[in-house]
Structures are given as structure tokens and as C-alpha cells.
Motif scaffolding. Sequence first.
Motif, mmCIF file in Angstrom:
data_model
loop_
_atom_site.group_PDB
_atom_site.id
_atom_site.type_symbol
_atom_site.label_atom_id
_atom_site.label_comp_id
_atom_site.label_asym_id
_atom_site.label_seq_id
_atom_site.Cartn_x
_atom_site.Cartn_y
_atom_site.Cartn_z
ATOM 1 N N ASP A 69 -15.374 10.635 37.491
ATOM 2 C CA ASP A 69 -14.845 10.449 36.147
ATOM 3 C C ASP A 69 -14.712 11.761 35.394
ATOM 4 O OD1 ASP A 69 -13.788 8.541 34.412
ATOM 5 O OD2 ASP A 69 -15.614 8.469 33.223
ATOM 6 N N LYS A 70 -15.535 12.729 35.723
ATOM 7 C CA LYS A 70 -15.457 14.029 35.034
ATOM 8 C C LYS A 70 -14.111 14.705 35.258
ATOM 9 C CE LYS A 70 -17.566 16.704 38.816
ATOM 10 N NZ LYS A 70 -17.542 15.582 39.790
ATOM 11 N N ASP A 71 -13.416 14.329 36.334
ATOM 12 C CA ASP A 71 -12.098 14.905 36.630
ATOM 13 C C ASP A 71 -10.955 14.080 36.057
ATOM 14 O OD1 ASP A 71 -13.331 16.906 38.178
ATOM 15 O OD2 ASP A 71 -13.400 15.577 39.919
ATOM 16 N N ASN A 72 -11.307 13.011 35.338
ATOM 17 C CA ASN A 72 -10.290 12.037 34.920
ATOM 18 C C ASN A 72 -10.140 11.950 33.409
ATOM 19 O OD1 ASN A 72 -10.002 11.462 37.598
ATOM 20 N ND2 ASN A 72 -11.030 9.488 37.550
ATOM 21 N N ARG A 73 -10.283 13.073 32.732
ATOM 22 C CA ARG A 73 -10.245 13.047 31.263
ATOM 23 C C ARG A 73 -9.293 14.082 30.691
ATOM 24 N NH1 ARG A 73 -16.839 12.995 31.112
ATOM 25 N NH2 ARG A 73 -17.130 10.826 31.739
ATOM 26 N N ALA A 74 -8.277 14.430 31.442
ATOM 27 C CA ALA A 74 -7.368 15.486 30.986
ATOM 28 C C ALA A 74 -6.440 14.960 29.894
ATOM 29 C CB ALA A 74 -6.549 16.016 32.149
ATOM 30 N N PRO A 75 -6.245 15.741 28.838
ATOM 31 C CA PRO A 75 -5.247 15.357 27.824
ATOM 32 C C PRO A 75 -3.844 15.509 28.407
ATOM 33 C CG PRO A 75 -6.106 17.537 27.374
ATOM 34 C CD PRO A 75 -6.913 17.014 28.516
ATOM 35 N N PRO A 76 -2.859 14.871 27.801
ATOM 36 C CA PRO A 76 -1.492 14.955 28.338
ATOM 37 C C PRO A 76 -0.912 16.353 28.149
ATOM 38 C CG PRO A 76 -1.483 13.840 26.218
ATOM 39 C CD PRO A 76 -2.921 14.039 26.583
ATOM 40 N N LYS A 77 -0.148 16.775 29.134
ATOM 41 C CA LYS A 77 0.575 18.038 29.036
ATOM 42 C C LYS A 77 2.032 17.768 28.710
ATOM 43 C CE LYS A 77 -2.236 20.442 32.520
ATOM 44 N NZ LYS A 77 -2.197 21.136 33.840
ATOM 45 N N ARG A 78 2.672 18.733 28.088
ATOM 46 C CA ARG A 78 4.103 18.600 27.838
ATOM 47 C C ARG A 78 4.869 18.661 29.155
ATOM 48 N NH1 ARG A 78 5.514 22.260 22.448
ATOM 49 N NH2 ARG A 78 4.193 21.094 20.984
ATOM 50 N N GLY A 79 5.917 17.861 29.235
ATOM 51 C CA GLY A 79 6.785 17.921 30.398
ATOM 52 C C GLY A 79 6.338 17.084 31.573
ATOM 53 N N LEU A 80 5.281 16.279 31.404
ATOM 54 C CA LEU A 80 4.873 15.410 32.505
ATOM 55 C C LEU A 80 5.953 14.365 32.768
ATOM 56 C CD1 LEU A 80 1.089 14.791 31.727
ATOM 57 C CD2 LEU A 80 2.031 16.139 33.593
ATOM 58 N N ASN A 81 6.141 14.037 34.033
ATOM 59 C CA ASN A 81 7.164 13.073 34.435
ATOM 60 C C ASN A 81 6.500 11.718 34.638
ATOM 61 O OD1 ASN A 81 9.528 11.896 35.330
ATOM 62 N ND2 ASN A 81 9.262 12.590 37.433
ATOM 63 N N TYR A 82 6.456 10.906 33.587
ATOM 64 C CA TYR A 82 5.774 9.620 33.661
ATOM 65 C C TYR A 82 6.652 8.603 34.386
ATOM 66 C CZ TYR A 82 2.978 11.774 29.988
ATOM 67 O OH TYR A 82 2.184 12.629 29.279
ATOM 68 N N PRO A 83 6.160 8.015 35.474
ATOM 69 C CA PRO A 83 6.961 7.038 36.204
ATOM 70 C C PRO A 83 6.966 5.685 35.504
ATOM 71 C CG PRO A 83 4.818 7.256 37.229
ATOM 72 C CD PRO A 83 4.859 8.259 36.114
ATOM 73 N N GLU A 84 8.035 4.935 35.662
ATOM 74 C CA GLU A 84 8.108 3.577 35.129
ATOM 75 C C GLU A 84 7.517 2.610 36.155
ATOM 76 O OE1 GLU A 84 9.617 2.322 32.214
ATOM 77 O OE2 GLU A 84 9.808 4.371 31.473
ATOM 78 N N PRO A 85 6.878 1.525 35.690
ATOM 79 C CA PRO A 85 6.473 0.498 36.648
ATOM 80 C C PRO A 85 7.707 -0.184 37.235
ATOM 81 C CG PRO A 85 6.142 -0.265 34.405
ATOM 82 C CD PRO A 85 6.546 1.182 34.309
ATOM 83 N N MET A 86 7.528 -0.936 38.302
ATOM 84 C CA MET A 86 8.650 -1.651 38.893
ATOM 85 C C MET A 86 8.997 -2.853 38.026
ATOM 86 S SD MET A 86 9.129 -3.142 42.762
ATOM 87 C CE MET A 86 9.654 -1.550 43.419
ATOM 88 N N TYR A 87 10.280 -2.982 37.685
ATOM 89 C CA TYR A 87 10.752 -4.091 36.867
ATOM 90 C C TYR A 87 11.445 -5.120 37.751
ATOM 91 C CZ TYR A 87 10.063 -0.712 33.085
ATOM 92 O OH TYR A 87 9.534 0.210 32.217
ATOM 93 N N PHE A 88 11.367 -6.385 37.354
ATOM 94 C CA PHE A 88 11.965 -7.472 38.113
ATOM 95 C C PHE A 88 12.902 -8.277 37.217
ATOM 96 C CE2 PHE A 88 7.988 -6.366 40.103
ATOM 97 C CZ PHE A 88 8.339 -6.302 41.442
ATOM 98 N N GLN A 89 14.157 -8.356 37.623
ATOM 99 C CA GLN A 89 15.149 -9.110 36.866
ATOM 100 C C GLN A 89 14.798 -10.598 36.916
ATOM 101 O OE1 GLN A 89 17.566 -7.649 35.169
ATOM 102 N NE2 GLN A 89 18.434 -9.545 34.373
ATOM 103 N N PRO A 90 14.685 -11.273 35.779
ATOM 104 C CA PRO A 90 14.342 -12.698 35.793
ATOM 105 C C PRO A 90 15.382 -13.523 36.559
ATOM 106 C CG PRO A 90 14.083 -11.780 33.584
ATOM 107 C CD PRO A 90 14.771 -10.732 34.406
ATOM 108 N N ASP A 91 14.911 -14.369 37.476
ATOM 109 C CA ASP A 91 15.815 -15.269 38.181
ATOM 110 C C ASP A 91 16.087 -16.495 37.314
ATOM 111 O OD1 ASP A 91 13.519 -16.791 38.354
ATOM 112 O OD2 ASP A 91 13.281 -16.574 40.522
ATOM 113 N N ALA A 92 16.808 -17.453 37.854
ATOM 114 C CA ALA A 92 17.207 -18.627 37.068
ATOM 115 C C ALA A 92 15.997 -19.405 36.575
ATOM 116 C CB ALA A 92 18.117 -19.521 37.907
#
Length: 516
Positions: A180-203
Motif C-alpha cells: 500500500d505504501k506504493d499505492n498513494r501517488a497523486p495524479p500527474k498531468r498528462g496521464l492517459n486514463y483508460p475508459e472501462p468497456m461499455y456495452f450497447q444495450p440490447d433490446a
Amino acid sequence: MTILIPVLGDQLSHELASLRDIRPSDAVVLLMEVRDEATYVRHHKRKIALIFSAMRHFAEELRVKGWHVDYISIDDADSSGSFTGEVQRAVDRHRPTSIRIVEPGEWRVKLMIDGWAKRFKLPVDVLDNDRFICGILEFQTWAQARNDLVMEFFYRDMRRKTGLLMDADGKPEGGEWNFDKDNRAPPKRGLNYPEPMYFQPDAMTQQVLALVEDRFSGHFGSLDKFSLPVTAGQARRALAHFVRTALPDFGTYQDAMVMGQDWLYHSWLSPALNLGLLTPIEVAQAAADAYATGNVPLNAAEGFIRQIIGWREYVRGYYWLEMPEVGNANALEAVRPLPEFYWSGETDMLCLSDAVRNTRDNSYAHHIQRLMVLGNFAMLAGVRPQDVADWFLVVYADAYEWVELPNVIGMSQHADGGRLATKPYAGGGAYINRMSDYCGKCHYDVKKKTGPDACPFNALYWDFLARHERRFRRNRRMVQIYANWDRMKPEMRDAYRASAAIFLRTLEPAAEGWAR
């Protein structure tokens, strides 16, 4: 012989214990969309749509496998509106010889099921919910052997039990249990945040969306751009996408917050996991496999796995250990009503308004927004913990009482008196400034300590500590905090408390009946 198998809306797994070791020709599977479950609190529209759509897709999958499915939709004119009423109607229709059901996730549903044998004059076989890694009795045995319920020790036991991130000698991978000590970094400028996978609603999902918008139009939230996975197949694709695109940086930036970035490196798999579309072991194993192949660093894999087999399993065990008393816990004697801006988002505190906006639009906010912004503010302001718990249960698509109540009452609000967390998760504006980009764009100045232009979190933090000094001063994890308080000049302490009092008088309470 006909066995009636009620399957609850958060048990949508083809590996469900009640569906095992039984021939489909010997059973009727009952799935129920009932009014009471959609309205016992006024759930977010997106949450209702997710559950109904997932239930309908699951029913179709069962039929393809040869099961006889009795499906009760919310718009069934003859519906009783309750679980017990619908089981009674199903008993009348099918004349089963017994009822077979997996233990429910919530205390109130357990109380219903406990009365079924007497009511229906039938054997009711309640099976363990083995979709969890740690059974309820197993957790109780673990807890009874300890004075303190320290999650870290429980987590280590779950690592040993599953073998996840353990080397051939039975030692934790990398020589440490927790990174956990390695998991507390503040955000940096220019990070490429990925989108989650989206699913088109079916009928089928589109039909559900229209139904929910019509039937539950007065409920909180938006259905726009609904794209959550509603089948196990979709959920597994979303899991693979997360592991490939976001998990490598999840660990480092898991506590970061960025204005307008709703997902960052978080998975948003918890709705599917809590519905039963995914199992905790397959989710955790996917992360472990990605580490083993060199695609994900250890701090990311470990941090994610800890959330799944550590924290998630721990709070479920805690819930069943402490219920029903914990539901009414209020150790800090907080009585303030929930502020209206938790619904409207209309506040000059940018961190709060953005978290509420994300919650309204997506039925989502990540764990630091929930804990250190929304929950932290409520605790510092002295909001009644049951109001906070009701709000969290209403607004999040992954919120079921077994997971939501311990996180709010125990961790977020410290209302259980420290049974779950040894110190309150309280923080001032400095924490939010360090872990986000909110403060640079906010109406309030995080560097000012007191006064009308100062970040309200600053005064509220010290006012909270002053109000509860007798409770927390001797807490070994808070000695340094109170040492800082002691070093302040009396006029500074008075200024903090006066600023907090002035701000708290500006809070408008939410309208009556907002949750129930």
C-alpha cells in the motif's frame, strides 16, 4: 417431486449452490422483480435497471440450459410486490415438495426466509453462499479467536487459503504482504486514463430502461448512456479489458482524484461481482495471472487482490457478525440531517459537487471519493450515520447492505466505535489537495485555515477532533494529531471552531422522505 428454487437478484450465477447437483426437470427456478425490493429505499434508477436487465438475461440463459423458469416481472398485474408473497404464489402454482435457496446477502431478507417453512408448511433448505471465499461461520470462528478484527491479518489468511500471490515456499510474493505504501501517488498531468468497456444495450435492456424510466421516474439518477455489463459473458470481457488497460497503473494511482475523470484506473467491476456475474476468485486470479506473465506490476496486482479477497470478504463477514445491532450504531452521537447537496450537487466545494455529479450520472464514485470526500465530510459535519448509510445504499449500483453498511457505519463514519477501524478516517483540505486537482479550481482556498473563503474541510477537521477529544486523545494512532492541536494558540483553536460553526449553519437539510 418438484423443488422450487428462488434465485434472488444478486445471485445470478450459473454455479449457484441451489442449481448444483439437481436435474432441471425436477425443479422450477423462480426469479422475482418485486416492488418492495426496488423501493425499500429509493434506489438509483441505473441500479434498478442493471438488476432487472441482468435478471432477465440470466433467466433466458437458464431456459436455454433446459431449466423451467418462472419469471415475475415488475409490471405483472397480479404481483404481490414482495419476495414472500411471490414465493407463496409460486407454491400455489407449482405445488413443490420443498424449497431450496442460497442464503441471502441481507439481514432483512434472512428474516423473511426464516419464516418460510412455517408459512408454507414445506421444508426450506438454505444453502451456504459459497460464491464468497470465506463462509459466514468461518469468519465468525476467525473473529472469536481475536480481540481485534484487524483486516490485514484476515487478508493474509485469505492469501494462504487461495494461494494467490504466494511463492512455492508459502511466502508472500515479493517478500511483503502489502504494498500500500506504493499505492498513494497523486495524479500527474498528462496521464492517459483508460475508459472501462461499455456495452450497447440490447433490446431486452432497452425495454428495461423504458420500464424503469416510467415506473421509477422520481428516483435519483440518470439512465443516459447506460452501458454496464448485464451478463456473465459481458462481465468477463470487462474484466479482461480492465486487466489489460487499467490494472497496470491501478495500484500507483488508486487513491487519486481528477476533476471530470470518472473512472481513472478503477475497474467498475463491483456491480457485476456483487450481482453474481463474476466470482471473486476469478477476478483475483485474473490479476494474479497478469502479474505472473509480467503484464502488471506487483503493487497493482496486490492492491487490487487485497480489495477483492481481503476487504470485500472481510466486510461481508463483519456484517453478519455484527448485525442487527451495527445497523443502529451511532458511537459519535451524530444527529445532523443529511445535507441537501448530497442530492443536488449544489455546493461550492468542488470535490463534493464533482463526486455527487459522478454519482448521479453513473451510480458510481471510486473508493477515495466515497471515503475521503463524501464520507469524510459527513463524519466531520456530524451527520447521522443512518442517513449516510441510506444515501450510499440508494445511490450506488454496487451497494447492497452487506457491503455498504460496514463500509459506512464502520469505516466511513466510525459509528461502531472503532470495532472495524482503529481510528476515524478523517482528513482536512490538505489531503484532498494532495490527492486531487480539485482545490486549484475550487471557490474555496485550501491554504486558508479559517474564515469564509477557507476550505471548510480545514475548520471542520479540527472541530471534529475537538468535539471528540475525550474519545480519541488516547488513541495511539492519533497522539501526534492531538500534539499538534495542543501546540496551537488558544485563539487559533477558537477560530477553527468558530469557522466550523458558521459553516455548519449554512447547510440545508435534505427534504423529508428522500430515501424511504
